[in-house]
Design a protein around this motif. Structure first.
Motif, PDB file in Angstrom:
ATOM      1  N   TRP A 183       0.815  -1.218   0.000  1.00  0.00           N
ATOM      2  CA  TRP A 183       0.000   0.000   0.000  1.00  0.00           C
ATOM      3  C   TRP A 183       0.844   1.261   0.000  1.00  0.00           C
ATOM      4  O   TRP A 183       0.455   2.280  -0.565  1.00  0.00           O
ATOM      5  N   PHE A 184       2.024   1.186   0.611  1.00  0.00           N
ATOM      6  CA  PHE A 184       2.960   2.304   0.537  1.00  0.00           C
ATOM      7  C   PHE A 184       3.326   2.600  -0.912  1.00  0.00           C
ATOM      8  O   PHE A 184       3.381   3.763  -1.343  1.00  0.00           O
ATOM      9  N   SER A 185       3.567   1.554  -1.697  1.00  0.00           N
ATOM     10  CA  SER A 185       3.945   1.747  -3.104  1.00  0.00           C
ATOM     11  C   SER A 185       2.821   2.401  -3.892  1.00  0.00           C
ATOM     12  O   SER A 185       3.068   3.240  -4.772  1.00  0.00           O
ATOM     13  N   ILE A 186       1.576   2.045  -3.586  1.00  0.00           N
ATOM     14  CA  ILE A 186       0.429   2.607  -4.301  1.00  0.00           C
ATOM     15  C   ILE A 186       0.237   4.078  -3.946  1.00  0.00           C
ATOM     16  O   ILE A 186       0.074   4.942  -4.821  1.00  0.00           O
ATOM     17  N   TYR A 187       0.279   4.371  -2.654  1.00  0.00           N
ATOM     18  CA  TYR A 187       0.091   5.762  -2.229  1.00  0.00           C
ATOM     19  C   TYR A 187       1.273   6.642  -2.640  1.00  0.00           C
ATOM     20  O   TYR A 187       1.109   7.840  -2.872  1.00  0.00           O
ATOM     21  N   MET A 188       2.452   6.056  -2.748  1.00  0.00           N
ATOM     22  CA  MET A 188       3.605   6.827  -3.212  1.00  0.00           C
ATOM     23  C   MET A 188       3.400   7.277  -4.652  1.00  0.00           C
ATOM     24  O   MET A 188       3.799   8.387  -5.029  1.00  0.00           O
ATOM     25  N   CYS A 189       2.791   6.439  -5.472  1.00  0.00           N
ATOM     26  CA  CYS A 189       2.485   6.841  -6.850  1.00  0.00           C
ATOM     27  C   CYS A 189       1.584   8.075  -6.870  1.00  0.00           C
ATOM     28  O   CYS A 189       1.781   8.992  -7.668  1.00  0.00           O
ATOM     29  N   VAL A 190       0.587   8.084  -5.998  1.00  0.00           N
ATOM     30  CA  VAL A 190      -0.321   9.230  -5.927  1.00  0.00           C
ATOM     31  C   VAL A 190       0.437  10.491  -5.520  1.00  0.00           C
ATOM     32  O   VAL A 190       0.276  11.549  -6.127  1.00  0.00           O
ATOM     33  N   VAL A 191       1.277  10.369  -4.495  1.00  0.00           N
ATOM     34  CA  VAL A 191       2.063  11.517  -4.015  1.00  0.00           C
ATOM     35  C   VAL A 191       2.965  12.053  -5.123  1.00  0.00           C
ATOM     36  O   VAL A 191       3.026  13.264  -5.377  1.00  0.00           O
TER      37      VAL A 191
END
Length: 289
Positions: A183-191
């Motif tokens: 989930w960190f990897s997914i939210y990092m894409c958004v950021v």
């Protein structure tokens, strides 16, 4: 597997990650590089999510992981930008200061009290950075007034905050390591998407042009392995975050030597002894536990 071995394994992959990162951002637009590296990271982690290997999370849990992504995203923005404009042998040595900031944060906010050996290690680190500043002036002018040095320090402080935050969510809140990583990897894409669209895209024609490089994929793959080892190490109930961050930053050896041998950066006895002093100081900090 022992959390100490996992921390050391993370350091090895982190060292090669630094090399791929330097190759990716050198003479390149930093923010789209960050975005694509984050996208590759998420795509490589996506099968884990799709095959149901992640534990279910509440909205409250997701908010905690979003906050982690914002902290790390800010750290990456500062450090990638600095690495693009600094010698690797200097930037990664500054990055090795993260354990020192971790201890300072632990003392200030978690009530931890360093032992005498740790204070000696802190003093050695400070003296080493004074030596590094003297070596750095020959390559970068006045060291501590250089904007990229300041950016590297800010990114390092945020990385230290991330380490403390990881201890909170992995040890005290008992998040599952693989779930955090996915989930960190997914939210990092958004950021990184928001950062790129609002701060780079409107002025892209006036800044350093962007070039796609296959090293972006290497950055993602190496970081996934390094993070996996790191998250597993931190999740161990016996693990000490101050020691883990010390061991992780031993990656500076790989980066330092690569900067000299591969990127043909300036050789300097002062720079070498400063780097050695940082490592000794970090070891003293670790032994103090």
């Amino acid at each position: 597997m022992s959390w100490l071995i996992l921390a050391f394994a993370s350091a090895v992959f982190l060292g090669f990650y630094d090399l791929a990162k330097k190759k990716s951002v050198q003479d390149n637009a930093v923010r789209p590089v960050l975005l694509l590296c984050s996208v590759f990271y998420a795509l490589l982690m996506l099968p884990v999510l799709l095959t149901g290997h992640c534990e279910p999370l509440t909205l409250h849990d997701h908010l905690f992981l979003m906050v982690k992504s914002v902290i790390v995203g800010g750290s990456w923005l500062f450090t990638y930008s600095a690495i693009a404009h600094m010698p690797l042998s200097i930037s990664t040595t500054i990055r090795a200061l993260a354990p020192l900031f971790t201890i300072m944060i632990a003392v200030g906010f978690l009530g931890e009290r360093p032992q005498v050996m740790q204070w000696i290690g802190i003093a050695v680190c400070v003296c080493s950075y004074i030596g590094l500043s003297l070596a750095g002036r020959k390559e970068m002018g006045h060291f501590f007034s250089n904007g990229w040095v300041v950016a590297m320090l800010l990114g390092t402080i945020l990385a230290a905050c991330s380490g403390i935050y990881d201890k909170l969510i992995l040890q005290r809140m008992n998040f599952e390591p693989l779930t955090v990583q996915v989930w960190f990897s997914i939210y990092m894409c958004v950021v990184q998407f928001l950062t790129t669209m609002f701060t780079w895209y409107p002025t892209r024609k006036k800044t350093t042009p962007f070039q796609f490089r296959w090293s972006f994929l290497a950055v993602a793959a190496l970081l996934i392995i390094a993070d996996r080892c790191y998250f597993l190490a931190v999740s161990d109930s016996d693990a000490l975050i101050s020691i883990i961050t010390v061991l992780r930053r031993s990656s500076v050896f790989i980066s330092f030597l690569a900067g000299i041998l591969i990127f043909k950066e300036r050789k300097s006895k002062t720079k070498f002894f400063a780097m050695l002093g940082v490592v000794i100081g970090l070891c003293l900090i670790s032994l103090g536990r």
